[in-house]
Every structure is written in C-alpha cells, then in structure tokens.
Design an enzyme around this catalytic site. Structure first.
Site, PDB file in Angstrom:
ATOM      1  N   LYS A  31       0.838  -1.196   0.000  1.00  0.00           N
ATOM      2  CA  LYS A  31       0.000   0.000   0.000  1.00  0.00           C
ATOM      3  C   LYS A  31       0.871   1.242   0.000  1.00  0.00           C
ATOM      4  O   LYS A  31       1.741   1.415   0.857  1.00  0.00           O
ATOM      5  CB  LYS A  31      -0.908   0.022   1.227  1.00  0.00           C
ATOM      6  CG  LYS A  31      -1.824   1.253   1.262  1.00  0.00           C
ATOM      7  CD  LYS A  31      -2.872   1.134   2.353  1.00  0.00           C
ATOM      8  CE  LYS A  31      -2.477   1.766   3.657  1.00  0.00           C
ATOM      9  NZ  LYS A  31      -2.441   3.244   3.637  1.00  0.00           N
ATOM     10  N   THR A 116     -11.300   6.398  11.212  1.00  0.00           N
ATOM     11  CA  THR A 116     -11.238   5.882  12.583  1.00  0.00           C
ATOM     12  C   THR A 116     -10.786   6.967  13.559  1.00  0.00           C
ATOM     13  O   THR A 116     -10.921   6.810  14.764  1.00  0.00           O
ATOM     14  CB  THR A 116     -10.302   4.661  12.668  1.00  0.00           C
ATOM     15  OG1 THR A 116      -9.134   4.936  11.899  1.00  0.00           O
ATOM     16  CG2 THR A 116     -10.980   3.431  12.146  1.00  0.00           C
ATOM     17  N   ARG A 196       3.310  -0.044  10.641  1.00  0.00           N
ATOM     18  CA  ARG A 196       4.451   0.048  11.558  1.00  0.00           C
ATOM     19  C   ARG A 196       4.908  -1.250  12.210  1.00  0.00           C
ATOM     20  O   ARG A 196       6.122  -1.422  12.413  1.00  0.00           O
ATOM     21  CB  ARG A 196       4.164   1.137  12.606  1.00  0.00           C
ATOM     22  CG  ARG A 196       4.243   2.530  11.979  1.00  0.00           C
ATOM     23  CD  ARG A 196       3.532   3.565  12.788  1.00  0.00           C
ATOM     24  NE  ARG A 196       2.086   3.366  12.757  1.00  0.00           N
ATOM     25  CZ  ARG A 196       1.213   4.143  13.388  1.00  0.00           C
ATOM     26  NH1 ARG A 196       1.648   5.147  14.119  1.00  0.00           N
ATOM     27  NH2 ARG A 196      -0.080   3.904  13.294  1.00  0.00           N
TER      28      ARG A 196
HETATM   29  O1  C5P Z   1       1.201   1.599  10.886  1.00  0.00           O
HETATM   30  P1  C5P Z   1      -0.211   1.096  10.842  1.00  0.00           P
HETATM   31  O2  C5P Z   1      -0.317  -0.411  10.825  1.00  0.00           O
HETATM   32  O3  C5P Z   1      -1.082   1.729  11.886  1.00  0.00           O
HETATM   33  O4  C5P Z   1      -0.713   1.585   9.413  1.00  0.00           O
HETATM   34  C1  C5P Z   1      -2.042   1.415   9.007  1.00  0.00           C
HETATM   35  C2  C5P Z   1      -2.211   1.974   7.637  1.00  0.00           C
HETATM   36  O5  C5P Z   1      -3.596   1.937   7.333  1.00  0.00           O
HETATM   37  C3  C5P Z   1      -1.770   3.426   7.467  1.00  0.00           C
HETATM   38  O6  C5P Z   1      -1.268   3.557   6.147  1.00  0.00           O
HETATM   39  C4  C5P Z   1      -3.047   4.210   7.638  1.00  0.00           C
HETATM   40  O7  C5P Z   1      -3.067   5.380   6.872  1.00  0.00           O
HETATM   41  C5  C5P Z   1      -4.086   3.250   7.105  1.00  0.00           C
HETATM   42  N1  C5P Z   1      -5.421   3.421   7.648  1.00  0.00           N
HETATM   43  C6  C5P Z   1      -5.733   3.322   8.992  1.00  0.00           C
HETATM   44  N2  C5P Z   1      -7.016   3.475   9.435  1.00  0.00           N
HETATM   45  C7  C5P Z   1      -7.976   3.737   8.567  1.00  0.00           C
HETATM   46  C8  C5P Z   1      -7.694   3.841   7.208  1.00  0.00           C
HETATM   47  C9  C5P Z   1      -6.390   3.674   6.776  1.00  0.00           C
HETATM   48  O8  C5P Z   1      -4.857   3.071   9.804  1.00  0.00           O
HETATM   49  N3  C5P Z   1      -9.223   3.865   9.002  1.00  0.00           N
END
Ligand code: C5P
Length: 217
Positions: A31, A116, A196
């Site tokens: 992504k 969220t 992350r």
């Molecule tokens: O680092 P982490 O696992 O939290 O990353 C989650 C990814 O999903 C990030 O790229 C974030 O922008 C995306 N995302 C999210 N919550 C959402 C939509 C997208 O964490 N509701």
C-alpha cells in the site's frame, strides 16, 4: 483466505523499495498512500516495479474531478484505489465509470466510510457502506470492529480491507482500536493492512512472515 498488505508509509523511495523487497514473500500487495504519492508522484509508483499496488489516495471531490483523478492513475494499474463514501453516490458512480475504462484489469474501488480518527454516529458506517456499494464500490476499508457486521450485511462479494491490525503484544502506536491478525481474518476480512509493526520492526521480513503465519492460523 485473508491476504496481507504492507503499508509502506514513507516519503523515501529507496526505503519503500527496500521494505517492498523484504515483505514480498509474505505480502500479496503493498500500500502506497498520500505521503509516498505526494513526494514521489506517478514516477515513484512506477519505480516500485510490477508489484500489485494498493493506491490509498482517499479521493473526495466533485464527481467530475474524482473521475478525472481515477482516469489519471489508471496507467499505473493499481489493484486497489480508495475514495471517501462521504463524497456521495454520484461521486462513487463517476469513479466506477472512470475505472471501467481500464477494462477487466481495472482497479477495485474501496470506499472509506468514517475515518477511525473521528467519532461515528450509530449506524453511520453501515449507511455509508451501503451507499458506496450501491453506487459501484467494490468494497470498503473498515475497522476490525465493523468487519463482521459489514460482511453479514453486504455478503461475500464485498471486498473488506482492514487496517488497525496489531499482532498480540505489539504496540498500538496511535491506533485506538486494534485487532489481531487472526481475529480480523476470522471476522471475514479479505485483506489486512499492516504498517508500523512491519516497517518499524528490526527485521521487517521476519515481522511480515510472522503476521502472515498468524493469519494462516
Ligand atoms: O502503521 P499502521 O499499521 O497503523 O498503518 C495502518 C495503515 O492503514 C496506514 O497507512 C493508515 O493510513 C491506514 N489506515 C488506517 N485506518 C484507517 C484507514 C487507513 O490506519 N481507518
């Protein structure tokens, strides 16, 4: 079968390429979000090679502008592309029509319902989900908390992509409500998005492999 998507959230093309190589054995897709896209543009996406790409641009504008934006990224052949359901049925329909011009290999459109980071009024996620699906979205980005209800309401054809995933014992970072890979897979997610816990791991390849193994059960 639930697949794993690595969220490569960086402005640095070389770092993104290194992460992509590391997770390739375990992740079916990578992504790339606004951070990467605004720093590196379409050339940056092309520089990631022929890996399946989820372009997370969360489009939200008048229908004509969103349709134009969808057409603009079609040459990059992303597998998944996001837009905001809050843009309305006409905007989602215009995006779908634009995507159709790419033929069978068109990107699948995922609608974001309520971020969220915001408070959702009761029923708002489901209302926006139904609106987007009726207008031509292929699926939704949704929290692990909502995936079972959405799966029950929308049936097997809706593509449900779930971020906010944390392996048991991992730091939640800034994610308020997290779910483990296994629980999200069992709830009916098609794809899990993990950033992350992979990219900040000492060994991203091993971290991705461990999450993929947890999904598989
Ligand atoms: O680092 P982490 O696992 O939290 O990353 C989650 C990814 O999903 C990030 O790229 C974030 O922008 C995306 N995302 C999210 N919550 C959402 C939509 C997208 O964490 N509701």
């Amino acid at each position: 079968m639930t697949g794993l998507i690595a969220a490569l959230d960086t402005t640095d093309l070389a770092i993104a390429r290194r992460w992509a190589d590391a997770v390739a054995p375990s992740c079916g897709m990578i992504k790339l979000g606004l951070e990467f896209f605004l720093a590196n543009g379409a050339d940056g996406v092309r520089a990631m090679g022929d890996r399946p790409i989820f372009l997370d641009l969360k489009l939200h504008d008048i229908p004509k502008t969103v349709a134009g934006a969808v057409r603009a990224v079609l040459p990059l052949a992303p597998r998944l592309l996001t837009l905001h359901a809050a843009g309305g049925a006409k905007m989602v329909a215009a995006a779908r029509q634009a995507a159709e011009t790419a033929g069978a290999a068109r990107p699948q459109l995922l609608a974001v319902t309520v971020l969220t980071s915001l408070e959702a009024a009761p029923g708002e996620v489901l209302r926006l989900a139904r609106l987007a699906m009726a207008a031509g979205a292929d699926g939704l980005v949704c929290s692990g908390r909502d995936v079972r209800e959405l799966r029950d309401a929308l049936g097997p054809a809706a593509l449900l992509v779930v971020p906010g995933i944390r392996p048991a014992g991992a730091s939640p970072d800034d994610q308020a409500r997290t779910m483990t890979p296994r629980a999200a897979a069992e709830a009916g997610a098609d794809w899990l998005v993990v950033g992350r816990p992979i990219t900040e791991a000492a060994d991203p390849a091993a971290a991705a492999a461990a999450i993929a193994a947890e999904i598989a059960g």
